[in-house]
Design an enzyme around this catalytic site. Structure first.
Site, short mmCIF file in Angstrom:
data_model
loop_
_atom_site.label_atom_id
_atom_site.label_comp_id
_atom_site.label_asym_id
_atom_site.label_seq_id
_atom_site.Cartn_x
_atom_site.Cartn_y
_atom_site.Cartn_z
N HIS A 1 -14.35 -16.94 26.74
CA HIS A 1 -13.24 -16.65 25.81
C HIS A 1 -13.62 -17.06 24.41
CE1 HIS A 1 -12.69 -20.78 27.22
NE2 HIS A 1 -12.20 -21.04 26.01
N HIS B 1 -21.34 -14.35 7.65
CA HIS B 1 -22.30 -15.07 8.50
C HIS B 1 -21.58 -16.01 9.44
CE1 HIS B 1 -21.36 -18.10 5.47
NE2 HIS B 1 -21.83 -19.01 6.31
N ASN C 1 -17.18 -19.81 10.38
CA ASN C 1 -16.16 -20.32 9.48
C ASN C 1 -15.98 -19.25 8.43
OD1 ASN C 1 -16.10 -22.90 10.71
ND2 ASN C 1 -17.89 -23.51 9.51
N GLN D 1 -22.67 -19.22 12.64
CA GLN D 1 -23.68 -20.21 12.97
C GLN D 1 -23.75 -20.37 14.48
OE1 GLN D 1 -23.72 -24.03 11.01
NE2 GLN D 1 -22.17 -23.38 9.54
N HIS E 1 -20.86 -14.62 1.94
CA HIS E 1 -21.66 -13.61 2.64
C HIS E 1 -21.31 -13.68 4.14
CE1 HIS E 1 -25.34 -11.01 2.63
NE2 HIS E 1 -25.12 -11.19 3.92
N GLN F 1 1.52 -30.13 16.34
CA GLN F 1 2.90 -29.68 16.16
C GLN F 1 2.85 -28.32 15.49
OE1 GLN F 1 4.65 -29.53 12.96
NE2 GLN F 1 6.54 -28.91 13.98
N ASN G 1 -31.23 -23.18 10.54
CA ASN G 1 -30.48 -23.80 9.45
C ASN G 1 -31.37 -24.81 8.71
OD1 ASN G 1 -28.52 -25.29 7.91
ND2 ASN G 1 -26.95 -24.50 9.31
N ASP G 2 -31.47 -24.64 7.39
CA ASP G 2 -32.31 -25.54 6.59
C ASP G 2 -31.73 -26.95 6.52
OD1 ASP G 2 -34.19 -23.45 5.85
OD2 ASP G 2 -32.61 -22.66 4.54
N SER H 1 -19.57 -22.12 3.16
CA SER H 1 -20.27 -22.49 1.94
C SER H 1 -20.63 -21.27 1.11
CB SER H 1 -21.54 -23.25 2.32
OG SER H 1 -22.33 -22.45 3.17
N HIS I 1 -23.10 -8.18 1.04
CA HIS I 1 -22.48 -9.44 0.64
C HIS I 1 -20.95 -9.37 0.68
CE1 HIS I 1 -22.60 -13.30 -1.49
NE2 HIS I 1 -21.62 -12.86 -2.25
N CYS J 1 -27.27 -15.15 -4.05
CA CYS J 1 -26.85 -15.52 -2.69
C CYS J 1 -28.06 -15.83 -1.81
CB CYS J 1 -26.05 -14.38 -2.07
SG CYS J 1 -25.68 -14.64 -0.33
N CYS K 1 -28.22 -13.19 1.19
CA CYS K 1 -28.47 -11.76 0.96
C CYS K 1 -29.94 -11.43 1.26
CB CYS K 1 -28.15 -11.41 -0.50
SG CYS K 1 -26.45 -10.90 -0.78
P1 H2U Z 1 -21.28 -22.29 6.57
O1 H2U Z 1 -20.90 -21.40 5.43
O2 H2U Z 1 -20.44 -22.06 7.79
O3 H2U Z 1 -21.36 -23.71 6.12
O4 H2U Z 1 -22.77 -21.87 7.00
C1 H2U Z 1 -23.83 -21.76 6.11
C2 H2U Z 1 -24.98 -22.60 6.59
O5 H2U Z 1 -26.13 -22.19 5.87
C3 H2U Z 1 -24.80 -24.08 6.33
O6 H2U Z 1 -24.73 -24.73 7.58
C4 H2U Z 1 -26.98 -23.30 5.74
C5 H2U Z 1 -26.06 -24.48 5.55
O7 H2U Z 1 -26.64 -25.64 6.10
N1 H2U Z 1 -27.89 -23.06 4.62
C6 H2U Z 1 -29.25 -22.94 4.86
O8 H2U Z 1 -29.69 -23.09 5.99
N2 H2U Z 1 -30.10 -22.66 3.81
C7 H2U Z 1 -29.68 -22.52 2.52
O9 H2U Z 1 -30.48 -22.22 1.65
C8 H2U Z 1 -28.28 -22.76 2.16
C9 H2U Z 1 -27.33 -22.93 3.29
ZN ZN Z 2 -25.00 -12.39 0.06
#
Ligand code: H2U
Ligand code: ZN
Length: 349
Positions: free
Chosen positions: A292, A162, A149, A164, A160, A319, A73-74, A157, A111, A48, A51
């Site tokens: 909210h 998390h 999400n 954003q 774990h 609907q 975020n990468d 994705s 996790h 993961c 993790c």
């Molecule tokens: P979601 O599960 O809501 O997609 O969020 C996970 C985010 O983690 C996703 O936007 C990021 C993805 O771009 N991510 C990283 O930044 N680095 C990683 O190594 C894998 C996922």
């Molecule tokens: Zn994990």
């Protein structure tokens, strides 16, 4: 018109959009897609990338964090170095640069946990993290959208726990709509829209799912998703950073109870997208705003049937089949102790 049985339209005062309510269609036959239940997870997954100690796509390794953990975020959808100007080779072809930043917020080193199963003290850490992040980033960006999400069904994705945030120099459409509608309401009614709405729901009671001294969660009158809820403070708070210690503790308690009820409804982790809306920026001209959270879950009749927003919804208007009142009653009836509260994890943690 006889409410709620006759098909009718309900207006969402926050957006101005309508939803067509046609109760009773949930009994129709269904041979379509069935959602499989998610697998049970180990408390630590060496593969993961969220993790503690996990390796991310960037090649970076996460620290051995013990509480919450935040990283940029990468695969960020917006970046700080984007130039904000506009171009319009034709008035119908307008584009504007969108600077910003995206971060991933890990809620727990475990996790296998979810907000629904975390102790209140750990949910409180997540509440504080949302507050800190919004505080920091709203000094630099016009709007900070915090969201989660949950579940594969919502496009998560990775299981774990998390969420954003995406912080942007522009005000996104949903927040802009709510801004305008709340402003107009305050001008004509002198009470912030959602403060007045909370009062209406507290007096009515039929759409309340959970409440405590500082917070209220309802299936809003205008809900689109079958078990959609709206979480509101009972007092006036324009943005997340207005929340004091007592309100934050109380929010952690309310979220734990609400999310446990969701999971208990079909005895499975309930997929959803949830996120916070509050006054943009840091100060000023925001009396009309009330903080909210929206929780939008896609499940419908059972643990394995989801609601599809297709056909009429895509082309005409939203609907729903299940009335908001019935959805609230079903959620309210659930225990607020999670059905897995005492279950051992896959690896005995
Ligand atoms: P979601 O599960 O809501 O997609 O969020 C996970 C985010 O983690 C996703 O936007 C990021 C993805 O771009 N991510 C990283 O930044 N680095 C990683 O190594 C894998 C996922
Ligand atoms: Zn994990």
């Amino acid at each position: 018109m006889r409410l709620p049985d006759d098909p009718h339209l309900r207006l969402n005062p926050l957006t101005g959009r309508s939803v067509l309510v046609s109760q009773g269609r949930t009994t129709r036959p269904w041979l379509g897609r069935q959602e499989p239940p998610p697998p049970i997870r180990p408390s630590y997954d060496p593969q993961c990338y969220l993790c503690p100690g996990g390796e991310r796509a960037s090649g970076e390794r996460n620290p051995r964090y013990e509480g919450t953990f935040v990283f940029t975020n990468d695969f960020a959808a917006v970046r700080p170095d984007t130039v904000p100007g506009s171009t319009a080779p034709h008035p119908l072809l307008r584009a504007t640069g969108a600077p910003g930043t995206c971060r991933v917020l890990c809620f727990s080193p475990r996790h296998d946990l979810d907000l629904a199963q975390m102790p209140v003290s750990e949910i409180r850490r997540v509440v504080d993290l949302w507050g800190e992040q919004i505080d920091e980033l709203s000094r630099r960006y016009r709007y900070v959208q915090v969201f989660e999400n949950r579940g594969e069904e919502m496009g998560a994705s990775n299981p774990h726990p998390h969420g954003q945030l995406w912080a942007t120099a522009h005000l996104p459409d949903e927040a802009a709509l709510e801004d305008g509608r709340q402003r107009a309401w305050l001008e004509s009614s002198r009470t912030p829209l959602l403060l007045e709405y909370a009062d209406v729901e507290l007096r009515d009671g039929s759409r309340i799912v959970v409440e405590n001294p500082y917070w209220l969660a309802v299936v809003p009158f205008w809900a689109v998703w079958p078990f959609e809820t709206l979480v509101m403070p009972r007092g006036h708070a324009r943005r997340f950073t207005d929340l004091g210690d007592a309100e934050r503790g109380s929010l952690a308690d309310l979220l734990r109870r609400l999310l446990a009820k969701y999971d208990n409804l079909f005895r499975r982790p309930f997929p959803y997208s949830m996120g916070w809306h509050g006054a943009p920026g840091h100060v000023g001209d925001d009396e009309h705003w009330q903080l909210h959270a929206h929780i939008y879950p896609p499940l419908l009749r059972s643990a394995t049937n989801r609601k599809f927003m297709v056909g009429y919804e895509m082309l005409a208007e939203a609907q729903r089949d299940l009335s908001a009142e019935e959805a609230a009653e079903r959620l309210r009836a659930q225990s607020d102790v999670h059905f897995l509260a005492d279950a051992p994890t896959a690896d005995g943690a």
